[in-house]
Design an enzyme around this catalytic site. Structure first.
Site, PDB file in Angstrom:
ATOM      1  CE  LYS A 108      -5.873   1.923  -0.545  1.00 16.86           C
ATOM      2  NZ  LYS A 108      -6.756   1.868   1.210  1.00 16.86           N
ATOM      3  CB  SER A 153     -11.504   6.892  -3.253  1.00 14.91           C
ATOM      4  OG  SER A 153     -10.764   7.673  -2.758  1.00 14.91           O
ATOM      5  CE  LYS A 170      -3.666   8.055   6.470  1.00 14.08           C
ATOM      6  NZ  LYS A 170      -4.423   7.298   6.176  1.00 14.08           N
ATOM      7  CE  LYS A 188      -3.574   2.953   2.507  1.00 15.29           C
ATOM      8  NZ  LYS A 188      -4.598   2.262   3.571  1.00 15.29           N
TER       9      LYS A 188
END
Ligand code: PBG
Length: 326
Positions: A251, A277, A220, A198
């Site tokens: 991802k 998204s 992050k 990720k």
């Protein structure tokens, strides 16, 4: 002209093309992420995800029944928790009566065969919008304390009836810790779909609107991966499999097709990809402007993700495509 080989022969008609197509999408390929909010009888369109909604539990159940009838077999749950429940421990995340736990039970009651997957990370429950517990002095996300909290969260999802837990937090050692806890507590049928590779990505922007979960400070990058890296994705993924992941995930998807292929070639468990998204929002925006044909763009995008090596695709377009294929 004499040609020994004419490659266009297998492209000549639609029927021939379909006969030789190497990659075919089916509703079985899809995981549909769904957003749930507290309350009754209401749905809320997400501003940066036009045509996509957050629903109260009653509305979610109606939707899940419809999804099942369309051939969608798996949903990935995300909840928007009330600000009043947020703190730095994330303790609402393992509340047995929390919105997530109630939703899992209600879906399994209504449509028992629907595969229920649950996001495991603290961001919807964190007063700081981070996936883990924040060291308030330094702003660093504490690894081991977070894994402990997420283990409780995972167990509570398993107890509520989840089929797969889907850790999206990128802490070290979490898969092994969850597997051990599931085994020790008799949840031997619960799977782990690990967000293994990720990346720290700007493509998550609209999702953070959907759950009101944007990080309150910083970013992050100390836990999610640097998008400059490829080999590191293999390292993360192989470790997750060793620790007990049943399905691994890359991802985002479209900007990471090379990573999907790399991982598909290296592992013997199913590989999934998350068409996130921001990827949804880009297609919707271009379609709204009349610059792209939405349906064609979606089919080409999802087929490319599958061709790259994804056995499963989490995508906000799953319902639309299932309807189209049906
Ligand atoms: C939470 C989580 C995120 C997404 C899935 N789980 C956001 C994030 O990591 O900031 C993103 C999904 C999307 O953008 O569609 N840990």
């Amino acid at each position: 002209m004499y040609l020994q080989r004419r490659n266009r022969i297998t492209r000549r008609t639609a029927a021939i093309r379909s006969l030789v197509a190497e990659t075919v999408l089916t509703p079985n390929d899809f995981i549909l992420p769904i957003f749930i909010q507290e309350g009754k009888d209401s749905i809320h369109e997400i501003a940066s995800m036009p045509g996509y909604y957050r629903r109260t539990l009653d509305k979610t159940i109606q939707e899940v029944r419809e999804l099942w009838s369309l051939g969608i077999k798996s949903v990935l749950l995300f909840v928007k928790s009330d600000d009043s429940t947020k703190d730095n421990t994330g303790k609402e995340s393992w509340n047995p009566d929390g919105l997530m736990q109630r939703t899992i039970k209600a879906i399994k009651d209504a449509v028992p065969e629907m595969i229920v997957m649950t996001d495991v990370a603290l961001d919807p429950y964190s007063e700081y919008g981070h996936d883990g517990i924040v060291d308030v002095k330094t702003g660093y996300i504490l690894n081991d304390e977070t894994v402990e909290a997420l283990t409780k969260m995972s167990l509570s999802h398993a107890e509520a009836g989840a089929d797969f837990i889907a850790p999206s937090d990128m802490m070290d050692g979490r898969i092994g810790a969850f597997r051990k806890a599931l085994e020790e507590n008799g949840h031997t049928g619960v799977g782990i779909l690990s967000y293994s590779a990720k990346y720290a990505s700007c493509f998550y922007g609209p999702f953070r609107d959907a759950l009101d979960s944007a990080p309150g400070f910083g970013d992050k990058k100390t836990y999610q991966m640097d998008y400059a890296n490829r080999i590191e994705a293999l390292n993360e993924t192989l470790q997750d499999i060793e620790q007990g992941a049943d399905i691994v995930m890359v991802k985002p998807a479209m900007a990471y097709l090379d990573i999907i292929r790399e991982i598909k070639n290296a592992v013997t468990v199913p590989v999934s990809a998350y068409h996130v998204s921001g990827e949804y929002a880009m297609i919707k925006a271009a379609a709204k402007m009349g610059w792209l044909d939405e349906q064609k763009t979606v089919l080409e995008s999802l087929t490319s993700i599958k061709r790259a090596g994804a056995d499963l695709i989490a995508t906000y377009f799953a319902k639309d495509v299932a309807q189209l294929l049906g």
